[in-house]
Design a protein around this motif. Structure first.
Motif, PDB file in Angstrom:
ATOM      1  N   GLU A 284       0.824  -1.209   0.000  1.00 63.06           N
ATOM      2  CA  GLU A 284       0.000   0.000   0.000  1.00 63.06           C
ATOM      3  C   GLU A 284       0.854   1.253   0.000  1.00 63.06           C
ATOM      4  O   GLU A 284       0.559   2.233  -0.660  1.00 63.06           O
ATOM      5  N   LYS A 285       1.941   1.205   0.786  1.00 60.16           N
ATOM      6  CA  LYS A 285       2.817   2.382   0.877  1.00 60.16           C
ATOM      7  C   LYS A 285       3.946   2.322  -0.147  1.00 60.16           C
ATOM      8  O   LYS A 285       4.805   3.192  -0.159  1.00 60.16           O
ATOM      9  N   ASN A 286       3.971   1.250  -0.971  1.00 57.88           N
ATOM     10  CA  ASN A 286       5.031   1.106  -1.957  1.00 57.88           C
ATOM     11  C   ASN A 286       6.404   1.164  -1.271  1.00 57.88           C
ATOM     12  O   ASN A 286       7.307   1.908  -1.666  1.00 57.88           O
ATOM     13  N   ARG A 287       6.531   0.368  -0.222  1.00 61.78           N
ATOM     14  CA  ARG A 287       7.750   0.438   0.603  1.00 61.78           C
ATOM     15  C   ARG A 287       8.435  -0.918   0.639  1.00 61.78           C
ATOM     16  O   ARG A 287       7.877  -1.899   1.168  1.00 61.78           O
ATOM     17  N   PHE A 288       9.614  -0.982   0.059  1.00 67.06           N
ATOM     18  CA  PHE A 288      10.385  -2.213  -0.070  1.00 67.06           C
ATOM     19  C   PHE A 288      11.840  -1.923   0.305  1.00 67.06           C
ATOM     20  O   PHE A 288      12.195  -0.774   0.530  1.00 67.06           O
ATOM     21  N   PRO A 289      12.696  -2.962   0.384  1.00 68.07           N
ATOM     22  CA  PRO A 289      14.070  -2.705   0.847  1.00 68.07           C
ATOM     23  C   PRO A 289      14.845  -1.722  -0.049  1.00 68.07           C
ATOM     24  O   PRO A 289      14.693  -1.723  -1.268  1.00 68.07           O
ATOM     25  N   ILE A 300      19.814  -8.658   6.661  1.00 66.39           N
ATOM     26  CA  ILE A 300      19.559  -8.243   5.297  1.00 66.39           C
ATOM     27  C   ILE A 300      18.037  -8.131   5.145  1.00 66.39           C
ATOM     28  O   ILE A 300      17.270  -8.740   5.898  1.00 66.39           O
ATOM     29  N   ALA A 301      17.595  -7.304   4.202  1.00 65.87           N
ATOM     30  CA  ALA A 301      16.165  -7.032   4.032  1.00 65.87           C
ATOM     31  C   ALA A 301      15.694  -7.646   2.719  1.00 65.87           C
ATOM     32  O   ALA A 301      16.397  -7.589   1.709  1.00 65.87           O
ATOM     33  N   VAL A 302      14.500  -8.231   2.753  1.00 72.23           N
ATOM     34  CA  VAL A 302      13.943  -8.860   1.552  1.00 72.23           C
ATOM     35  C   VAL A 302      12.481  -8.433   1.402  1.00 72.23           C
ATOM     36  O   VAL A 302      11.802  -8.144   2.400  1.00 72.23           O
ATOM     37  N   GLY A 303      12.008  -8.338   0.161  1.00 69.03           N
ATOM     38  CA  GLY A 303      10.630  -7.929  -0.080  1.00 69.03           C
ATOM     39  C   GLY A 303      10.256  -8.053  -1.540  1.00 69.03           C
ATOM     40  O   GLY A 303      11.031  -8.561  -2.349  1.00 69.03           O
ATOM     41  N   ARG A 304       9.050  -7.558  -1.875  1.00 77.35           N
ATOM     42  CA  ARG A 304       8.503  -7.656  -3.251  1.00 77.35           C
ATOM     43  C   ARG A 304       8.462  -9.115  -3.705  1.00 77.35           C
ATOM     44  O   ARG A 304       8.753  -9.427  -4.867  1.00 77.35           O
ATOM     45  N   ILE A 305       8.097 -10.007  -2.768  1.00 76.18           N
ATOM     46  CA  ILE A 305       8.051 -11.433  -3.104  1.00 76.18           C
ATOM     47  C   ILE A 305       6.711 -11.691  -3.786  1.00 76.18           C
ATOM     48  O   ILE A 305       5.660 -11.607  -3.171  1.00 76.18           O
ATOM     49  N   ARG A 306       6.774 -11.970  -5.087  1.00 73.31           N
ATOM     50  CA  ARG A 306       5.539 -12.108  -5.873  1.00 73.31           C
ATOM     51  C   ARG A 306       5.673 -13.277  -6.838  1.00 73.31           C
ATOM     52  O   ARG A 306       6.779 -13.657  -7.209  1.00 73.31           O
ATOM     53  N   THR A 307       4.532 -13.840  -7.217  1.00 72.81           N
ATOM     54  CA  THR A 307       4.556 -14.925  -8.201  1.00 72.81           C
ATOM     55  C   THR A 307       5.019 -14.358  -9.533  1.00 72.81           C
ATOM     56  O   THR A 307       4.520 -13.327  -9.992  1.00 72.81           O
TER      57      THR A 307
ATOM     58  N   HIS B 206      10.828   0.845  -8.363  1.00 72.50           N
ATOM     59  CA  HIS B 206      10.017   1.872  -9.019  1.00 72.50           C
ATOM     60  C   HIS B 206       8.732   2.130  -8.246  1.00 72.50           C
ATOM     61  O   HIS B 206       8.024   1.201  -7.872  1.00 72.50           O
ATOM     62  N   ASN B 207       8.437   3.418  -8.024  1.00 67.99           N
ATOM     63  CA  ASN B 207       7.334   3.775  -7.129  1.00 67.99           C
ATOM     64  C   ASN B 207       6.001   4.017  -7.840  1.00 67.99           C
ATOM     65  O   ASN B 207       5.134   4.696  -7.290  1.00 67.99           O
ATOM     66  N   PRO B 209       2.207   2.991  -9.087  1.00 63.01           N
ATOM     67  CA  PRO B 209       1.201   2.277  -8.283  1.00 63.01           C
ATOM     68  C   PRO B 209       1.292   0.756  -8.442  1.00 63.01           C
ATOM     69  O   PRO B 209       1.595   0.241  -9.504  1.00 63.01           O
ATOM     70  N   MET B 210       1.012   0.073  -7.338  1.00 61.72           N
ATOM     71  CA  MET B 210       1.049  -1.386  -7.313  1.00 61.72           C
ATOM     72  C   MET B 210      -0.262  -1.956  -7.848  1.00 61.72           C
ATOM     73  O   MET B 210      -1.343  -1.449  -7.530  1.00 61.72           O
ATOM     74  N   LEU B 211      -0.166  -3.004  -8.611  1.00 61.74           N
ATOM     75  CA  LEU B 211      -1.353  -3.658  -9.174  1.00 61.74           C
ATOM     76  C   LEU B 211      -1.666  -4.917  -8.368  1.00 61.74           C
ATOM     77  O   LEU B 211      -0.895  -5.311  -7.490  1.00 61.74           O
ATOM     78  N   SER B 212      -2.801  -5.541  -8.696  1.00 64.49           N
ATOM     79  CA  SER B 212      -3.263  -6.660  -7.871  1.00 64.49           C
ATOM     80  C   SER B 212      -2.324  -7.865  -7.931  1.00 64.49           C
ATOM     81  O   SER B 212      -2.309  -8.702  -7.018  1.00 64.49           O
ATOM     82  N   ASN B 213      -1.501  -7.973  -8.989  1.00 64.53           N
ATOM     83  CA  ASN B 213      -0.562  -9.100  -9.070  1.00 64.53           C
ATOM     84  C   ASN B 213       0.775  -8.788  -8.391  1.00 64.53           C
ATOM     85  O   ASN B 213       1.744  -9.531  -8.536  1.00 64.53           O
ATOM     86  N   ASN B 214       0.830  -7.643  -7.688  1.00 58.74           N
ATOM     87  CA  ASN B 214       2.036  -7.208  -6.976  1.00 58.74           C
ATOM     88  C   ASN B 214       3.196  -6.825  -7.885  1.00 58.74           C
ATOM     89  O   ASN B 214       4.337  -6.712  -7.432  1.00 58.74           O
ATOM     90  N   TYR B 215       2.892  -6.630  -9.156  1.00 52.40           N
ATOM     91  CA  TYR B 215       3.812  -5.909 -10.039  1.00 52.40           C
ATOM     92  C   TYR B 215       3.366  -4.451 -10.017  1.00 52.40           C
ATOM     93  O   TYR B 215       2.198  -4.154  -9.748  1.00 52.40           O
ATOM     94  N   CYS B 216       4.292  -3.533 -10.297  1.00 50.67           N
ATOM     95  CA  CYS B 216       3.892  -2.129 -10.355  1.00 50.67           C
ATOM     96  C   CYS B 216       3.533  -1.775 -11.792  1.00 50.67           C
ATOM     97  O   CYS B 216       3.835  -2.525 -12.728  1.00 50.67           O
ATOM     98  N   GLU B 217       2.873  -0.631 -11.955  1.00 53.15           N
ATOM     99  CA  GLU B 217       2.418  -0.211 -13.295  1.00 53.15           C
ATOM    100  C   GLU B 217       3.565  -0.188 -14.289  1.00 53.15           C
ATOM    101  O   GLU B 217       3.416  -0.598 -15.442  1.00 53.15           O
TER     102      GLU B 217
END
Lengths: 343, 343
Positions: A284-289, A300-307, B206-207, B209-217
């Motif tokens: 929601e806040k677009n906040r990742f490492p 170490i920081a990890v994030g944006r874990i997506r299929t 990249h900031n 907006p995030m989409l429902s698949n957790n990729y950003c625009e």
């Protein structure tokens, strides 16, 4: 031949070989912070830094040029002075029945040398014959994240692009980046002298020697060392290593393919339980490492874990870690701690 | 309804919508450099930049606030003021029987709007109904390299990690990076105001907006726009988009999987023949593309083309291109040139 893989159960004589470099300085800081049991600390360096006085736990220690005499009765040597220096002193260290924990790539792929990330393969450390290798910075960060995921489903293939800070090229490179950036901003751009090209608002592919397969040494370290640490001898791993204008934290964009489908939420839960990691992930806040999140820190920081949208058996993820700390000095001290028998 | 897709065969009335931004300024420069046939140039901007005087071909042109009157008898509108502004003026432009070449993402995926990279799919431009979309910067650079390779063997899957300069976030972001870096070097670090986080020796995902698949625009633009431009509707493409402290050139680390095995030497030969590209690849000297190589230049640079060690049907490669120029303004002007019937 050693009787036990453990270090003696008393305060130790510790030598830091290459104590004046970026990693050497951090080693001293971490030995102090973690109150590592030391009776005598010997700082060894090249002729250039001989005589340099370093404050450690309130004491002033004079940096000496490495010689046989300085290693007398040493228990533990933490080396970060390059592969040739480590090789040069190996027999001297072994003669003292001491343990060498080496930050260079000299011994990493040797069969009888454990290559250790304590959170991943601590048990390997006890199989040493006097030398334990500290993996390459990018490999340490990557395996910390891959190991917990590999327990969920075997990893088949990894594709990595790195965003490596200048600290990996040493203290002088860090100073050069700041100097060249300052000159650029003053409208007086200068050529680089330490790195092959200026990193001031620029970046370039890692400049380690090219191998016959057109990957560079840095990239093949990641393939070979990750295979050894994760104990997956046929792991498919391809990387592109890039030096970016960041001071001391590395980032990695990682695409991982598994045997099975893994839900990101399940992967995150496993990573949350793992040691040495923290999750920074707020969609929601677009906040990742970011490098700034981990600079000077152990985790170490990890994030944006997506299929992975290109492969249902894949995950995409992003990690950042302090190159000097967990990527080098901290990991070496943690290995040493594994050799201190618990009372 | 237009009778012909071409622009009238005479000097044209051209309006630049969003002329005071980073891309707008570059558009003016490129129209002058390429001697685009212009009888009258109208500069339109937001209220903030109204009245700004711009030198163009020795003349002084006053920037005006966009209004219906300013579009009267216009032949061509080059828009770089954001999607909502483009949408707002579309019917006005169409009423004049003019063509809108739009740099925003507003129309890119619409069925009746061509999405054009002239070196890749020039013929699409002539199918327009008054609007042609200019692709996203990272997509333009990527498709320039993928299109020639796709002719050798169909592309099955692409994995990209980007190293995007700050120019993509606009002129103010470029100024902020320099200001925050200067403050950092003075030991007086400041918080960012234009970008969500400071890029001074830092980087972040990249900031957009995030989409429902957790990729950003930004990432999904690359997937969807590349599919449309290459006309591969089911192309598998996953990207991770990263903003780095570089001023105006983007880089991309690209892993491509083909139907067949492609020799790197053959791929390089095809890329050498392609327009808009140059190869920078010297393995002995460890010399490959860097942002500094392409800054202010038309060509994009590609190199480090090697067989993927994790997949024999794959290639790894690296590219850099000027984001403001080929990534935006130059590509838009080249599209306009396609609409000028050859004499």
């Amino acid at each position: 031949m050693r009787n036990s893989p453990f270090l003696p159960n008393r305060p130790l004589k510790v030598a830091v070989l290459g104590s004046s470099g970026a990693v050497g300085s951090e080693l001293l800081k971490i030995l102090e912070e973690r109150d590592f049991p030391i009776s005598e600390l010997v700082l060894l360096s090249s002729q250039r830094s001989e005589g340099k006085i370093v404050k450690w736990k309130g004491e002033e220690i004079i940096t000496k040029k490495a010689s046989k005499e300085e290693f007398l009765n040493v228990d533990l040597v933490l080396a970060s002075a390059g592969g040739s220096i480590s090789k040069q002193w190996l027999s001297t260290v072994k003669d003292q029945n001491a343990v060498l924990i080496d930050n260079s790539s000299a011994f990493r792929l040797e069969n009888d040398v454990p290559l250790v990330v304590p959170e991943v393969n601590a048990c390997e450390a006890l199989k040493h014959n006097g030398v334990i290798a500290n993996p390459n910075c990018t490999t340490i960060l990557l395996t910390l994240v891959l190991a917990p995921l590999n327990k969920i489903s075997p990893i088949k293939r990894v594709i990595v692009s790195t965003y490596q800070s200048v600290s990996g090229a040493g203290q002088l490179a860090m100073e050069e980046l700041q100097f060249l950036t300052k000159k650029y901003l003053q409208g007086d751009p200068k050529e680089s002298e330490v790195l092959p090209y200026s990193l001031a608002f620029n970046l370039f592919l890692h400049n380690s020697p090219m191998l016959s397969n057109n990957y560079c040494e840095e990239e093949m370290k990641m393939t070979n060392e990750t295979r050894k640490i994760l104990n997956i001898t046929d792991l498919k791993l391809s990387s592109t290593c890039v030096r970016v204008p960041v001071l001391r934290a590395h980032s990695e964009s990682v695409n991982v393919e598994f045997d099975d489908v893994i839900k990101p939420s399940y992967a995150i839960n496993q990573l949350k339980k793992a040691k040495g990691l923290e999750i920074i992930e707020d969609y929601e806040k677009n906040r990742f490492p970011m490098p700034n999140d981990v600079m000077g820190r152990d985790n170490i920081a990890v994030g944006r874990i997506r299929t992975d949208i290109s492969n249902s058996n894949g995950l995409e993820l992003w990690l950042c870690g302090d190159q000097i700390r967990k990527g080098a000095a901290l990991n070496a001290v943690q290995i040493a701690e594994l050799l201190i028998a618990k009372k």
